[in-house]
Design an enzyme around this catalytic site. Structure first.
Site, PDB file in Angstrom:
ATOM      1  N   ARG A 117     -43.261  30.977   0.063  1.00 31.46           N
ATOM      2  CA  ARG A 117     -42.870  30.109   1.230  1.00 31.46           C
ATOM      3  C   ARG A 117     -44.449  30.030   2.003  1.00 31.46           C
ATOM      4  O   ARG A 117     -45.508  30.832   1.997  1.00 31.46           O
ATOM      5  CB  ARG A 117     -42.218  30.874   2.312  1.00 31.46           C
ATOM      6  CG  ARG A 117     -40.812  30.821   1.856  1.00 31.46           C
ATOM      7  CD  ARG A 117     -40.266  29.556   1.782  1.00 31.46           C
ATOM      8  NE  ARG A 117     -38.744  29.471   1.475  1.00 31.46           N
ATOM      9  CZ  ARG A 117     -38.168  29.109   0.455  1.00 31.46           C
ATOM     10  NH1 ARG A 117     -39.065  29.114  -0.603  1.00 31.46           N
ATOM     11  NH2 ARG A 117     -37.141  29.211   0.240  1.00 31.46           N
ATOM     12  N   GLU A 171     -44.658  21.776   5.074  1.00 24.04           N
ATOM     13  CA  GLU A 171     -44.171  20.870   4.476  1.00 24.04           C
ATOM     14  C   GLU A 171     -42.937  20.044   4.828  1.00 24.04           C
ATOM     15  O   GLU A 171     -42.282  20.385   5.815  1.00 24.04           O
ATOM     16  CB  GLU A 171     -43.249  21.674   3.215  1.00 24.04           C
ATOM     17  CG  GLU A 171     -44.254  22.369   2.152  1.00 24.04           C
ATOM     18  CD  GLU A 171     -43.702  23.141   1.005  1.00 24.04           C
ATOM     19  OE1 GLU A 171     -42.376  22.961   0.783  1.00 24.04           O
ATOM     20  OE2 GLU A 171     -44.232  24.007   0.624  1.00 24.04           O
ATOM     21  N   HIS A 231     -44.468  22.300  -4.399  1.00 21.79           N
ATOM     22  CA  HIS A 231     -43.429  23.287  -4.246  1.00 21.79           C
ATOM     23  C   HIS A 231     -42.286  22.989  -5.300  1.00 21.79           C
ATOM     24  O   HIS A 231     -41.125  22.981  -5.132  1.00 21.79           O
ATOM     25  CB  HIS A 231     -42.514  23.097  -2.734  1.00 21.79           C
ATOM     26  CG  HIS A 231     -41.856  24.149  -2.573  1.00 21.79           C
ATOM     27  ND1 HIS A 231     -41.370  24.417  -1.068  1.00 21.79           N
ATOM     28  CD2 HIS A 231     -41.129  25.178  -3.215  1.00 21.79           C
ATOM     29  CE1 HIS A 231     -40.817  25.413  -1.024  1.00 21.79           C
ATOM     30  NE2 HIS A 231     -40.508  26.121  -2.330  1.00 21.79           N
TER      31      HIS A 231
END
Length: 378
Positions: free
Chosen positions: A208, A237, A254
């Site tokens: 994360r 993000e 990601h």
């Protein structure tokens, strides 16, 4: 029965149509009007699921086709009597293979052997355990840090984060995001930790974004700290710090867990959970969904050394294919999500059938997750 599914969940339409009417919707943002008469909602990590989204809606079940759940307010779902399922471990293999692809690229570029390096793994869940097993199969030393598991008495030689920072040449993060509490991981890699890394260390974040303090990392890099950085996840993000992207060695949008197999596992896990929830339990064999791989089989002669492993790994997936596109569009609104939505098909090592004339090479490749067999040379 009306089931809303994220439009980017592979196989979701085919599977969930066995249970009811399927409506594919964008995940960011979810069209709220569609929730007014829906029975179930299937999402990915881009969708924030909480009271503000679902209060007063008839949703009875939420599934997320992801291992992580920090985008879901599980406590509120439970309070509201809404069923919930995630897909733990669905993309663990994909993330491990992303880390290997990155490390082998850096090792070739910088001229070092992974056998000379110690890898510190922070977070020893589905990803961390698999990463440890594959590294140790190659004879690479690992150090493990996972305070929650250590405190619960889980099996493992767990060390402190401070010890990993002092001893590890490579530090890779695979934790959930906890914003507070005794096991807080928000900014776990803060400025103090980053400055304490060994000169020339490699820092990897594929869990994360906010586990690593992006502002502090940029400050250290701008001041000339000798550090190689691999970031698949970013604070804020889908927005990201474009200047930070220019400083890291590998930057991707990601997608570490984005193998076809990983996505299919996520979809099938929540499908099976929902089918059980409504009393029509069904099971799906993953290999009945997946297409034939691009490479059917290859032959490998001789033992398995690092350059050969790098060629095999990058034949299946070379991380640079995802680094370059992000750099081209960084800072343009919507492009981060577009890269994820239109992601090129990517397979796992198990899709590659390798015929080896060296028995030890075949055995090692199997331990690493390749589909390898030994056929002696004639």
């Amino acid at each position: 029965m009306k089931i809303l599914v994220d439009e980017n969940m592979p196989y979701a339409r085919d599977l969930f149509s066995r249970l009811g009417e399927v409506i594919a919707v964008p995940g960011r943002p979810i069209p709220v009007a569609q929730l007014a008469d829906a029975d179930a909602l299937m999402v990915r990590s881009v969708t924030k699921v909480n009271e503000s989204l679902l209060a007063g809606k008839p949703i009875k079940f939420v599934g997320t086709a992801t291992a992580g759940t920090d985008h879901v307010d599980e406590a509120w779902l439970k309070q509201a009597g809404i069923g919930f399922s995630a897909a733990p471990g669905c993309n663990a293999i994909a993330v491990v293979e992303y880390v290997f692809s990155s490390l082998l690229m850096l090792a070739e570029r910088d001229g070092f052997s992974l056998h000379e390096r110690t890898v510190g793994i922070v977070g020893v869940g589905n990803v961390g355990r698999r990463l440890q097993a594959r590294l140790e199969a190659l004879g690479i030393k690992t150090l493990l840090c996972d305070p929650p598991r250590a405190d619960c008495g889980d099996e493992g030689d767990f060390r402190s984060l401070d010890e990993l920072v002092q001893r590890a040449d490579i530090l890779t993060f695979h934790t959930p995001l906890f914003k507070d509490g005794p096991y807080k991981t928000l900014h776990l890699a803060d400025e103090k930790l980053i400055r304490s890394l060994k000169p020339g260390a490699i820092l990897i974040n594929a869990c994360r974004g906010a586990v690593v303090d992006n502002t502090a990392l940029l400050t250290c890099l701008n001041e000339g700290q000798k550090l190689s950085v691999v970031l698949d996840v970013w604070e804020g993000e889908p927005e990201l710090n474009v200047e930070l992207l220019t400083k890291v060695d590998i930057g991707t949008p990601h997608i570490a867990g984005y193998t076809l197999e990983g996505k299919a596992r996520g979809t099938t896990q929540v499908f099976e959970a929902y089918s059980k929830f409504i009393g029509h339990e069904q099971h799906v064999a993953l290999d009945t969904l997946l297409p034939a791989p691009e490479f059917g089989r290859i032959t490998l002669h001789g033992p398995l050394d690092q350059p050969t492993l790098k060629r095999l790994v990058h034949l299946v997936y070379d991380v640079r294919r995802d680094d370059a596109p992000l750099r081209k569009v960084a800072g343009i609104p919507g492009e981060f999500d577009k890269l994820r939505k239109n992601y090129l098909e990517r397979r796992e090592w198990s899709s590659l059938y390798v015929i080896c004339d060296d028995a030890s090479a075949a055995s090692l490749l199997c331990k690493l997750g390749f589909n390898a067999v030994h056929h002696p040379a004639r």
